[in-house]
Design an enzyme around this catalytic site. Structure first.
Site, PDB file in Angstrom:
ATOM      1  CE  LYS A   1     -35.931  20.537  -3.694  1.00 44.83           C
ATOM      2  NZ  LYS A   1     -34.458  21.384  -4.197  1.00 44.83           N
TER       3      LYS A   1
ATOM      4  CD  GLU B   1     -23.913  26.635   7.713  1.00 45.16           C
ATOM      5  OE1 GLU B   1     -23.742  27.856   7.800  1.00 45.16           O
ATOM      6  OE2 GLU B   1     -23.546  26.153   6.626  1.00 45.16           O
TER       7      GLU B   1
ATOM      8  CB  CYS C   1     -22.315  30.534   4.413  1.00 44.73           C
ATOM      9  SG  CYS C   1     -21.670  28.855   4.749  1.00 44.73           S
TER      10      CYS C   1
ATOM     11  CD  GLU D   1     -25.288  35.435   3.026  1.00 44.24           C
ATOM     12  OE1 GLU D   1     -26.277  34.990   3.242  1.00 44.24           O
ATOM     13  OE2 GLU D   1     -24.289  34.566   3.220  1.00 44.24           O
TER      14      GLU D   1
END
Ligand code: UN1
Length: 507
Positions: A185, A260, A294, A396
């Site tokens: 997905k 992750e 990231c 972030e």
């Protein structure tokens, strides 16, 4: 209107799900559109808005395909996957252009994204002839012990938009080579990239049901998929918020899961650093992929002795960056992924200035250039006088924003660097080997770079991070990499003594 010189109008891609070897629409016939983030009026793809029926069918297909696929010798599985990697390589420019149009990253990075997918394919095809176990001695005579690797079962792979071909391939290749079957997905924003990649796996001869594609939203298809009782393992790259939901669910149901997630990566510039090199590294790490990696560096900690020198040179370099359409060769930085990302970045401008009272050095808003008005652009932004307590130091943003912090010495730089909840990537610029080695030891991250950027991990290395970045798993190659996620370890002990010998010294 497209920018001058960039009028390449692309055909809208009609994405289909792949379920049990068949290309199908959603039962409801519902679809969603994805626009080019540089020209919001151009539709790049239309994809099925899948829900429960599609996920149920895909999981069922993956379950049905599992016995034959897992019993196919690994080197034979690998031959098919090698072909898939070859096909991706043959289609590199077409896929690279699609990455640029659907995701927005500049051409060289879009092609790099596809290259990472190819590299992973060739590496993981090699795993088909490795998939090594170990032998170990027994404490008893006439007894042998060995380990073998076996697949986990049916894997749900849930991937983000920022590496729309690389990250799916980071997960599909190892999942399949180790004998699992998959329901994939992808992010809603890069369905066409996922579709074109899956088409190549299909063309390479991956049997029906082994790799299934279900497009749609995370809230509906994604959530239902990761909680599906037919799923044995989940591999996810994305936000820490979603990762936590997956972790809670898989933890409760004792399912294998690899997460992750976020990062707030740092570059340390020491007083003995080659400052020009550090400037180059910091520009690339902070504004490559428009800060949407990231591994992007959203914090730069600079030794007080070179602070002014670094800040001035860095600012000069950042101001030269040209924003624009990804396939315009003059563009250095593309748009953000969508309007929400621009709004989130704008929100952080308020946080930084009103709440944190950081000093804005450049950027801080959308560009005023009318040629960019149809895209999700945001100017490259630098704050200084940022302290470790400030929110822009800790949270972030996932946009083109970085923060400079002054440190009085090496120890303080390391202390500041580690003073956050994430732990993915960190780098230090120094010519002092003692600082370099000490930083490598002390930085609380899964990746440490010396005299280079925080971005650009190579696929043969285990990829992932500590703290809230991950849950102990790693993607990609090397010891401790994907093999740990996608295989179960089995210990086989053979006693050829003809008697029931007992371990632990029992007579
Ligand atoms: C990510 O942003 O999730 O190291 C992955 C890098 C790339 C991968 C980034 N190879 O920057």
């Amino acid at each position: 209107m497209p920018q001058k010189g960039n009028k390449k109008k692309t055909k809208t891609i009609q994405v289909k799900n792949l379920i049990n070897g068949k290309w199908v629409a959603a039962k409801s016939r519902k679809t969603y559109k994805r626009e080019n983030p540089a020209f919001a009026n151009q539709i790049v793809s239309i994809a099925p808005l899948s829900g429960k029926p599609e996920v149920d069918a895909a999981v069922k297909a993956a379950q049905k395909a599992f016995p034959a696929w897992s019993e196919t010798p690994a080197p034979k599985r690998a031959e098919i996957l090698f072909k898939a990697a070859e096909l991706i390589e043959k289609n590199k420019s077409r896929l690279g252009d699609l990455v640029a149009n659907e995701m927005g990253k500049v051409k060289k990075e879009a092609y790099g994204d596809v290259q990472e997918a190819i590299d992973m394919g060739y590496y993981m095809a090699g795993e088909g002839r490795r998939m090594f176990g170990q032998t170990m001695p027994s404490e008893l005579p006439n007894k042998s012990i060995r380990t073998i690797r076996q697949p986990v079962g049916i894997f749900a792979l849930v991937t983000p938009w920022n590496f729309p071909t690389a990250i799916p391939c980071w997960k599909i290749f190892p999942a399949l080579v180790y004998g699992n079957t998959v329901v994939f997905k992808p992010s809603k924003y890069t369905s066409a990239c996922a579709y074109e990649i899956v088409k190549l796996f299909h063309q390479a001869g991956v049997p029906k049901g082994v790799l299934n594609l279900v497009t749609g939203s995370g809230e509906e298809a994604g959530d239902y998929l990761i909680k599906h009782p037919g799923i044995d393992g989940v591999a996810f790259t994305g936000s820490s918020n979603v990762g936590r939901i997956i972790g809670e669910h898989c933890g409760k149901n004792l399912k294998n899961h690899s997460l992750e997630m976020g990062g707030k990566n740092v570059i340390i510039v020491m007083d003995d650093a080659d400052v020009d090199l550090a400037v180059d590294g910091a520009v690339w790490a902070a504004f490559g992929t428009t800060g949407q990696r990231c591994t992007a560096s959203s914090r730069i900690i600079v030794h007080q002795k070179v602070y002014k020198q670094f800040r001035d040179k860095f600012l000069k370099a950042v101001k030269k960056l040209k924003l624009g359409y990804a396939l315009n060769p003059k563009t250095d930085m593309g748009p953000l992924i969508n309007e929400d990302a621009v709004k989130k970045t704008e929100h952080y401008m308020e946080v930084a200035q009103k709440h944190d009272k950081a000093k804005l050095l450049c950027g801080g808003k959308r560009p005023s250039d009318p040629k960019l008005k149809n895209g999700y652009y945001f100017l490259p932004t630098v704050f200084e006088e940022v302290t470790p307590k400030m929110r822009i130091f800790c949270e972030e943003i996932f946009g083109p924003v970085t923060a400079i912090t002054k440190a009085k010495d090496f120890n303080q730089a390391i202390e500041y660097a580690n003073n956050i909840e994430y732990g993915l990537s960190a780098s230090i610029f120094t010519t002092n080997v003692n600082y370099a080695e000490k930083a490598a030891e002390k930085l609380e991250t899964g990746l440490v770079y010396i005299n280079t950027s925080t971005i650009g991990a190579e696929i043969q290395t285990p990829f992932g991070g500590l703290k809230n970045t991950g849950n102990g798993h790693r993607d990609a190659g090397g010891d401790g990499g994907a093999i740990e996620t996608y295989t179960e370890m089995k210990v086989i002990s053979v006693d050829y003594s003809g008697s029931i010998q007992k371990a632990q010294g029992i007579e």
